[in-house]
Design a protein around this motif. Structure first.
Motif, mmCIF file in Angstrom:
data_model
loop_
_atom_site.group_PDB
_atom_site.id
_atom_site.type_symbol
_atom_site.label_atom_id
_atom_site.label_comp_id
_atom_site.label_asym_id
_atom_site.label_seq_id
_atom_site.Cartn_x
_atom_site.Cartn_y
_atom_site.Cartn_z
ATOM 1 N N PHE A 1 -5.824 15.517 2.285
ATOM 2 C CA PHE A 1 -5.741 16.094 0.941
ATOM 3 C C PHE A 1 -4.609 15.448 0.149
ATOM 4 O O PHE A 1 -4.779 15.090 -1.024
ATOM 5 C CB PHE A 1 -5.525 17.607 1.030
ATOM 6 C CG PHE A 1 -5.522 18.287 -0.304
ATOM 7 C CD1 PHE A 1 -6.711 18.710 -0.873
ATOM 8 C CD2 PHE A 1 -4.334 18.496 -0.996
ATOM 9 C CE1 PHE A 1 -6.723 19.333 -2.124
ATOM 10 C CE2 PHE A 1 -4.335 19.114 -2.231
ATOM 11 C CZ PHE A 1 -5.535 19.529 -2.800
ATOM 12 N N ILE A 2 -3.451 15.279 0.779
ATOM 13 C CA ILE A 2 -2.295 14.686 0.087
ATOM 14 C C ILE A 2 -2.590 13.249 -0.324
ATOM 15 O O ILE A 2 -2.277 12.836 -1.452
ATOM 16 C CB ILE A 2 -1.046 14.742 0.989
ATOM 17 C CG1 ILE A 2 -0.641 16.197 1.243
ATOM 18 C CG2 ILE A 2 0.109 13.975 0.356
ATOM 19 C CD1 ILE A 2 0.474 16.349 2.253
ATOM 20 N N TYR B 1 -10.498 7.928 3.974
ATOM 21 C CA TYR B 1 -9.408 8.427 4.805
ATOM 22 C C TYR B 1 -9.871 8.627 6.245
ATOM 23 O O TYR B 1 -9.204 8.192 7.187
ATOM 24 C CB TYR B 1 -8.862 9.740 4.247
ATOM 25 C CG TYR B 1 -7.666 10.258 5.013
ATOM 26 C CD1 TYR B 1 -6.372 9.943 4.603
ATOM 27 C CD2 TYR B 1 -7.829 11.044 6.157
ATOM 28 C CE1 TYR B 1 -5.275 10.400 5.323
ATOM 29 C CE2 TYR B 1 -6.738 11.502 6.866
ATOM 30 C CZ TYR B 1 -5.464 11.174 6.450
ATOM 31 O OH TYR B 1 -4.383 11.622 7.167
ATOM 32 N N ILE B 2 -11.000 9.289 6.427
ATOM 33 C CA ILE B 2 -11.490 9.553 7.779
ATOM 34 C C ILE B 2 -11.825 8.249 8.492
ATOM 35 O O ILE B 2 -11.587 8.106 9.699
ATOM 36 C CB ILE B 2 -12.709 10.492 7.729
ATOM 37 C CG1 ILE B 2 -12.265 11.888 7.289
ATOM 38 C CG2 ILE B 2 -13.409 10.563 9.083
ATOM 39 C CD1 ILE B 2 -13.378 12.897 7.159
ATOM 40 N N ASN C 1 -6.742 4.268 13.236
ATOM 41 C CA ASN C 1 -5.674 5.254 13.105
ATOM 42 C C ASN C 1 -4.479 4.652 12.384
ATOM 43 O O ASN C 1 -3.369 4.631 12.880
ATOM 44 C CB ASN C 1 -5.272 5.811 14.481
ATOM 45 C CG ASN C 1 -4.680 4.736 15.378
ATOM 46 O OD1 ASN C 1 -4.957 3.554 15.210
ATOM 47 N ND2 ASN C 1 -3.870 5.143 16.331
ATOM 48 N N ALA C 2 -4.746 4.110 11.198
ATOM 49 C CA ALA C 2 -3.675 3.572 10.368
ATOM 50 C C ALA C 2 -2.749 4.707 9.924
ATOM 51 O O ALA C 2 -3.099 5.885 9.993
ATOM 52 C CB ALA C 2 -4.270 2.857 9.157
ATOM 53 N N SER D 1 -3.258 16.245 15.581
ATOM 54 C CA SER D 1 -3.690 17.581 15.169
ATOM 55 C C SER D 1 -4.708 17.467 14.039
ATOM 56 O O SER D 1 -4.484 16.756 13.051
ATOM 57 C CB SER D 1 -2.489 18.414 14.704
ATOM 58 O OG SER D 1 -2.911 19.592 14.062
ATOM 59 N N TYR D 2 -5.845 18.151 14.179
ATOM 60 C CA TYR D 2 -6.854 18.130 13.125
ATOM 61 C C TYR D 2 -6.309 18.755 11.850
ATOM 62 O O TYR D 2 -6.594 18.282 10.745
ATOM 63 C CB TYR D 2 -8.107 18.887 13.580
ATOM 64 C CG TYR D 2 -9.024 18.060 14.441
ATOM 65 C CD1 TYR D 2 -9.913 17.159 13.862
ATOM 66 C CD2 TYR D 2 -9.003 18.177 15.826
ATOM 67 C CE1 TYR D 2 -10.768 16.391 14.640
ATOM 68 C CE2 TYR D 2 -9.849 17.407 16.616
ATOM 69 C CZ TYR D 2 -10.725 16.520 16.017
ATOM 70 O OH TYR D 2 -11.563 15.765 16.795
ATOM 71 N N ILE D 3 -5.525 19.811 11.987
ATOM 72 C CA ILE D 3 -4.979 20.496 10.806
ATOM 73 C C ILE D 3 -4.083 19.554 10.016
ATOM 74 O O ILE D 3 -4.186 19.439 8.787
ATOM 75 C CB ILE D 3 -4.214 21.773 11.221
ATOM 76 C CG1 ILE D 3 -5.162 22.791 11.840
ATOM 77 C CG2 ILE D 3 -3.495 22.379 10.012
ATOM 78 C CD1 ILE D 3 -4.495 24.047 12.345
ATOM 79 N N ILE D 4 -3.188 18.853 10.724
ATOM 80 C CA ILE D 4 -2.281 17.912 10.052
ATOM 81 C C ILE D 4 -3.076 16.767 9.431
ATOM 82 O O ILE D 4 -2.770 16.309 8.324
ATOM 83 C CB ILE D 4 -1.227 17.379 11.041
ATOM 84 C CG1 ILE D 4 -0.352 18.525 11.535
ATOM 85 C CG2 ILE D 4 -0.374 16.303 10.389
ATOM 86 C CD1 ILE D 4 0.676 18.123 12.574
ATOM 87 N N ASN D 5 -4.096 16.301 10.139
ATOM 88 C CA ASN D 5 -4.935 15.231 9.591
ATOM 89 C C ASN D 5 -5.598 15.656 8.291
ATOM 90 O O ASN D 5 -5.643 14.898 7.319
ATOM 91 C CB ASN D 5 -6.008 14.832 10.614
ATOM 92 C CG ASN D 5 -5.518 13.769 11.583
ATOM 93 O OD1 ASN D 5 -4.964 12.763 11.181
ATOM 94 N ND2 ASN D 5 -5.716 14.011 12.867
ATOM 95 N N PHE D 6 -6.117 16.878 8.252
ATOM 96 C CA PHE D 6 -6.775 17.369 7.034
ATOM 97 C C PHE D 6 -5.761 17.566 5.900
ATOM 98 O O PHE D 6 -6.060 17.301 4.737
ATOM 99 C CB PHE D 6 -7.511 18.673 7.322
ATOM 100 C CG PHE D 6 -8.791 18.489 8.076
ATOM 101 C CD1 PHE D 6 -9.754 17.600 7.620
ATOM 102 C CD2 PHE D 6 -9.031 19.192 9.247
ATOM 103 C CE1 PHE D 6 -10.951 17.420 8.320
ATOM 104 C CE2 PHE D 6 -10.221 19.019 9.950
ATOM 105 C CZ PHE D 6 -11.178 18.131 9.484
ATOM 106 N N ILE D 7 -4.549 18.030 6.250
ATOM 107 C CA ILE D 7 -3.503 18.195 5.233
ATOM 108 C C ILE D 7 -3.150 16.850 4.610
ATOM 109 O O ILE D 7 -3.069 16.709 3.383
ATOM 110 C CB ILE D 7 -2.254 18.867 5.839
ATOM 111 C CG1 ILE D 7 -2.547 20.328 6.193
ATOM 112 C CG2 ILE D 7 -1.073 18.778 4.868
ATOM 113 C CD1 ILE D 7 -1.426 21.017 6.943
ATOM 114 N N PHE D 8 -2.984 15.840 5.456
ATOM 115 C CA PHE D 8 -2.630 14.520 4.942
ATOM 116 C C PHE D 8 -3.807 13.867 4.226
ATOM 117 O O PHE D 8 -3.596 13.042 3.328
ATOM 118 C CB PHE D 8 -2.119 13.634 6.078
ATOM 119 C CG PHE D 8 -0.636 13.736 6.295
ATOM 120 C CD1 PHE D 8 0.226 12.837 5.704
ATOM 121 C CD2 PHE D 8 -0.112 14.757 7.067
ATOM 122 C CE1 PHE D 8 1.598 12.932 5.887
ATOM 123 C CE2 PHE D 8 1.261 14.874 7.259
ATOM 124 C CZ PHE D 8 2.126 13.959 6.662
#
Length: 256
Positions: free
Chosen positions: A136-137, A117-118, A224-225, A127-134
């Protein structure tokens, strides 16, 4: 209560086997490799993969639980529902374990970081927070898809006797070997490439995976797909597999 008790026991058994498998891997690593910080980090890095592999193997073999359910008067519909809940919970906790390991390396030692993913999706959001949330999803959807895929395959194979199973696996193995041998020949390779081009496989794959949004100018060190495409594809595929799994469950029988 009978269903919950049975699947709680199955969950405990799966957890035990996974922990035992991981412990065995750790013991072998300590015995056959020189202990160092680097070897320890490498071991921690691969543990989520071993856990995923173990869960896939355990949940692809569900005939014993099906037989136990039928013998205890549990309907196929309730069995399928409970099995699906078990698969979802297993996917969640396996992904949570992998996510924690990835976050640990991301925060403390990026040189050992190993995350699909990364590497491909992490810069889609600002946003780093949104990136980490997605992240996980996406990981959860991927694990759910794999568990459903192999569980459905295992359920399908349970409809056949041992001889038919062997024949099916031999046919699949022969087709795979024939394909890899054929792809080494220039004529077959060109035919295969032209066939894929005519079917627009590359464009379809890019759309389903989100890779059609890769930054061609390479302004970022990482790609950044679009992870939303991948999540949607995995979610829809999981729904389809769940329906197929239910239909297969209705045809399962207890072997005499």
């Amino acid at each position: 209560m009978k269903v919950k008790s049975m699947f709680r026991k199955m969950n405990q058994q799966n957890l035990f086997f996974c922990l035992a498998f991981i412990a065995l891997i750790c013991i072998f690593n300590l015995i056959f490799s020189r202990f160092s910080k680097n070897s320890l980090l490498n071991l921690i890095n691969v543990l989520p993969g071993f856990l995923d592999f173990c869960l896939i193997g355990l949940l692809s073999r569900n005939y014993a639980s099906f037989k136990l359910s039928i013998q205890n008067g549990i309907s196929r519909k309730r069995f399928w529902h409970s099995k699906t809940v078990l698969i979802i919970s297993s996917a969640f906790f396996a992904n949570l374990f992998g996510f924690i390991i990835t976050m640990m390396f991301y925060l403390f030692d990026k040189s050992k970081l190993n995350s699909f993913y990364i590497d491909n999706y992490f810069h889609f959001f600002n946003s780093y927070i949104i990136n980490f949330i997605f992240m996980f999803i996406t990981g959860f959807c991927m694990m759910l898809f794999l568990l459903l895929l192999f569980n459905t395959w295992g359920s399908l194979m349970s409809l056949f006797n041992h001889i038919v199973k062997i024949i099916i696996y031999l046919i699949l193995f022969s087709l795979m070997i024939s394909f890899f041998i054929g792809i080494t020949h220039e004529g077959f390779y060109e035919y295969f490439v032209n066939l894929m081009d005519n079917m627009h496989v590359e464009s379809i794959f890019k759309f389903l995976s989100g890779f059609n949004t890769i930054d061609i100018d390479k302004r970022h060190l990482l790609s950044n797909a679009n992870p939303i495409n991948a999540i949607s594809t995995l979610f829809v595929s999981s729904l389809i597999l769940g329906c197929i799994n239910y239909q297969v469950t209705k045809f399962q029988q207890v072997n005499r």
